[in-house]
Design a protein around this motif. Structure first.
Motif, PDB file in Angstrom:
ATOM      1  N   ILE A 229       0.831  -1.200   0.000  1.00 38.94           N
ATOM      2  CA  ILE A 229       0.000   0.000   0.000  1.00 38.94           C
ATOM      3  C   ILE A 229       0.870   1.256   0.000  1.00 38.94           C
ATOM      4  O   ILE A 229       0.532   2.264  -0.623  1.00 38.94           O
ATOM      5  CB  ILE A 229      -0.989   0.000   1.184  1.00 38.94           C
ATOM      6  CG1 ILE A 229      -2.057   1.085   0.974  1.00 38.94           C
ATOM      7  CG2 ILE A 229      -0.275   0.174   2.521  1.00 38.94           C
ATOM      8  CD1 ILE A 229      -3.219   0.976   1.912  1.00 38.94           C
ATOM      9  N   ILE A 230       2.008   1.200   0.682  1.00 37.39           N
ATOM     10  CA  ILE A 230       2.939   2.322   0.679  1.00 37.39           C
ATOM     11  C   ILE A 230       3.641   2.410  -0.666  1.00 37.39           C
ATOM     12  O   ILE A 230       3.732   3.481  -1.283  1.00 37.39           O
ATOM     13  CB  ILE A 230       3.984   2.171   1.804  1.00 37.39           C
ATOM     14  CG1 ILE A 230       3.308   2.209   3.171  1.00 37.39           C
ATOM     15  CG2 ILE A 230       5.047   3.257   1.696  1.00 37.39           C
ATOM     16  CD1 ILE A 230       2.666   3.529   3.509  1.00 37.39           C
ATOM     17  N   MET A 231       4.118   1.287  -1.153  1.00 40.45           N
ATOM     18  CA  MET A 231       4.863   1.266  -2.402  1.00 40.45           C
ATOM     19  C   MET A 231       4.025   1.773  -3.579  1.00 40.45           C
ATOM     20  O   MET A 231       4.482   2.587  -4.385  1.00 40.45           O
ATOM     21  CB  MET A 231       5.342  -0.156  -2.706  1.00 40.45           C
ATOM     22  CG  MET A 231       6.137  -0.268  -4.012  1.00 40.45           C
ATOM     23  SD  MET A 231       6.575  -1.987  -4.392  1.00 40.45           S
ATOM     24  CE  MET A 231       7.565  -2.399  -2.955  1.00 40.45           C
ATOM     25  N   PHE A 232       2.781   1.322  -3.660  1.00 40.31           N
ATOM     26  CA  PHE A 232       1.975   1.628  -4.832  1.00 40.31           C
ATOM     27  C   PHE A 232       1.120   2.892  -4.689  1.00 40.31           C
ATOM     28  O   PHE A 232       0.822   3.554  -5.685  1.00 40.31           O
ATOM     29  CB  PHE A 232       1.073   0.442  -5.173  1.00 40.31           C
ATOM     30  CG  PHE A 232       1.833  -0.755  -5.663  1.00 40.31           C
ATOM     31  CD1 PHE A 232       2.442  -0.756  -6.909  1.00 40.31           C
ATOM     32  CD2 PHE A 232       1.963  -1.886  -4.867  1.00 40.31           C
ATOM     33  CE1 PHE A 232       3.160  -1.853  -7.356  1.00 40.31           C
ATOM     34  CE2 PHE A 232       2.673  -2.986  -5.306  1.00 40.31           C
ATOM     35  CZ  PHE A 232       3.280  -2.973  -6.553  1.00 40.31           C
ATOM     36  N   LEU A 233       0.706   3.230  -3.470  1.00 41.20           N
ATOM     37  CA  LEU A 233      -0.223   4.347  -3.316  1.00 41.20           C
ATOM     38  C   LEU A 233       0.395   5.601  -2.716  1.00 41.20           C
ATOM     39  O   LEU A 233      -0.149   6.690  -2.880  1.00 41.20           O
ATOM     40  CB  LEU A 233      -1.425   3.915  -2.460  1.00 41.20           C
ATOM     41  CG  LEU A 233      -2.317   2.841  -3.067  1.00 41.20           C
ATOM     42  CD1 LEU A 233      -3.491   2.544  -2.138  1.00 41.20           C
ATOM     43  CD2 LEU A 233      -2.831   3.260  -4.440  1.00 41.20           C
ATOM     44  N   TYR A 234       1.531   5.476  -2.023  1.00 41.34           N
ATOM     45  CA  TYR A 234       2.073   6.643  -1.332  1.00 41.34           C
ATOM     46  C   TYR A 234       3.536   6.931  -1.672  1.00 41.34           C
ATOM     47  O   TYR A 234       4.182   7.706  -0.969  1.00 41.34           O
ATOM     48  CB  TYR A 234       1.922   6.467   0.185  1.00 41.34           C
ATOM     49  CG  TYR A 234       0.486   6.554   0.643  1.00 41.34           C
ATOM     50  CD1 TYR A 234      -0.122   7.795   0.865  1.00 41.34           C
ATOM     51  CD2 TYR A 234      -0.272   5.412   0.832  1.00 41.34           C
ATOM     52  CE1 TYR A 234      -1.433   7.887   1.279  1.00 41.34           C
ATOM     53  CE2 TYR A 234      -1.598   5.490   1.257  1.00 41.34           C
ATOM     54  CZ  TYR A 234      -2.173   6.725   1.472  1.00 41.34           C
ATOM     55  OH  TYR A 234      -3.481   6.814   1.883  1.00 41.34           O
ATOM     56  N   SER A 235       4.041   6.354  -2.755  1.00 44.87           N
ATOM     57  CA  SER A 235       5.444   6.576  -3.112  1.00 44.87           C
ATOM     58  C   SER A 235       5.598   7.507  -4.308  1.00 44.87           C
ATOM     59  O   SER A 235       6.721   7.785  -4.730  1.00 44.87           O
ATOM     60  CB  SER A 235       6.116   5.235  -3.421  1.00 44.87           C
ATOM     61  OG  SER A 235       5.565   4.663  -4.601  1.00 44.87           O
ATOM     62  N   GLY A 236       4.492   7.982  -4.869  1.00 44.89           N
ATOM     63  CA  GLY A 236       4.563   8.830  -6.048  1.00 44.89           C
ATOM     64  C   GLY A 236       4.604   8.049  -7.347  1.00 44.89           C
ATOM     65  O   GLY A 236       4.728   8.633  -8.427  1.00 44.89           O
ATOM     66  N   MET A 237       4.479   6.736  -7.263  1.00 47.11           N
ATOM     67  CA  MET A 237       4.453   5.899  -8.459  1.00 47.11           C
ATOM     68  C   MET A 237       3.178   6.162  -9.263  1.00 47.11           C
ATOM     69  O   MET A 237       2.103   6.345  -8.697  1.00 47.11           O
ATOM     70  CB  MET A 237       4.514   4.422  -8.053  1.00 47.11           C
ATOM     71  CG  MET A 237       4.459   3.439  -9.209  1.00 47.11           C
ATOM     72  SD  MET A 237       4.372   1.721  -8.623  1.00 47.11           S
ATOM     73  CE  MET A 237       5.924   1.598  -7.728  1.00 47.11           C
ATOM     74  N   TYR A 238       3.315   6.194 -10.605  1.00 49.25           N
ATOM     75  CA  TYR A 238       2.132   6.346 -11.457  1.00 49.25           C
ATOM     76  C   TYR A 238       1.562   4.969 -11.753  1.00 49.25           C
ATOM     77  O   TYR A 238       2.278   4.050 -12.167  1.00 49.25           O
ATOM     78  CB  TYR A 238       2.471   7.041 -12.779  1.00 49.25           C
ATOM     79  CG  TYR A 238       1.261   7.189 -13.677  1.00 49.25           C
ATOM     80  CD1 TYR A 238       0.343   8.209 -13.451  1.00 49.25           C
ATOM     81  CD2 TYR A 238       1.030   6.285 -14.712  1.00 49.25           C
ATOM     82  CE1 TYR A 238      -0.792   8.344 -14.251  1.00 49.25           C
ATOM     83  CE2 TYR A 238      -0.104   6.405 -15.517  1.00 49.25           C
ATOM     84  CZ  TYR A 238      -1.006   7.431 -15.276  1.00 49.25           C
ATOM     85  OH  TYR A 238      -2.128   7.550 -16.049  1.00 49.25           O
TER      86      TYR A 238
END
Length: 252
Positions: A229-238
């Motif tokens: 959830i951090i990696m995909f939603l809160y890291s700035g990743m598109y």
């Protein structure tokens, strides 16, 4: 009718200023988040009285659940037995992840529900399709993943509220708290984030060991068995529309 006020004092003013500095906010930035003018905020830091209806804005800006002097109005609020009787107390979380996890969900679900209701109330008076980024003050705007801001309209918040109610009912009925969709995962994550700030502000809950509640973040990722959830939603990743963590695939 005259507005009710919270009497200002030097100690509260110092806590407001110190907390603003801790968050790295200028007076202008804090005032904007709180929905007040810079002169008004400066008066708060000078120890002047605060209109009661402005208190929530200050708390939002400073990521407080309530103003420090309000925390001690009811000592039972911070007693472990109060939380054990809370409708969102999860014996599943307590048994599998510790009392800190159960406290965090109980506390966080209450705060998150208040924030959802505040934004729903504001959106209900706006044209259909208005999203929370268009509100003067949104309690959730800074907490939800930035990429999907324009999706956060009344319908989305109603689904978010319904999902939170589902998770609260699971807790109340002693069911497992495993997330079955990204939206459920997000709800649990947000509950914990809301709780962390409140628990840090409180400092201690009677009836618990300090180590049980002072750092409640890790249990969420143990529950999820990953930190996606951090990696995909809160890291700035598109995220592309076909990605499992794209809002179109959140199970809504």
């Amino acid at each position: 009718m005259a507005q009710k006020v919270i009497q200002g004092n030097a100690d509260l003013a110092k806590q407001i200023k110190n907390r603003r500095n801790e968050l790295g906010l200028t007076i202008e930035e804090a005032a904007q988040r709180a929905g007040v003018g810079t002169k008004t905020w400066s008066r708060y830091e000078a120890g002047e009285s605060i209109r009661t209806d402005k208190g929530k804005g200050i708390c939002k800006a400073l990521k407080w659940h309530c103003l420090p002097e309000e925390d001690n109005e009811d000592d039972d609020t911070w007693n472990i037995e109060y939380f054990r009787n809370h409708r969102a107390w999860s014996t599943y979380l307590e048994k599998n992840f510790g009392v800190g996890a159960a406290v965090a969900f109980a506390v966080g679900s209450e705060v998150l529900m208040d924030h959802i209701n505040e934004d729903i109330r504001e959106l209900s008076s706006r044209p259909a399709g208005t999203h929370i980024g268009q509100l003067e003050i949104s309690w959730l705007c800074d907490d939800l993943p930035e990429q999907f801001l324009m999706y956060y309209d009344y319908e989305f918040l109603y689904r978010l509220k319904s999902t939170l109610n589902t998770m609260i009912n699971r807790a109340n009925n002693h069911c497992n708290m495993l997330a079955h969709s990204v939206l459920e995962e997000l709800v649990i994550y947000l509950c914990n984030e809301e709780a962390v700030a409140m628990i840090e502000l409180c400092g201690r809950i009677d009836g618990t060991e300090e180590s049980e509640v002072t750092d409640p973040r890790d249990w969420v990722f143990d529950l999820f068995d990953d930190s996606d959830i951090i990696m995909f939603l809160y890291s700035g990743m598109y995220l592309e529309p076909n990605d499992a963590y794209h809002i179109k695939n959140w199970g809504i």
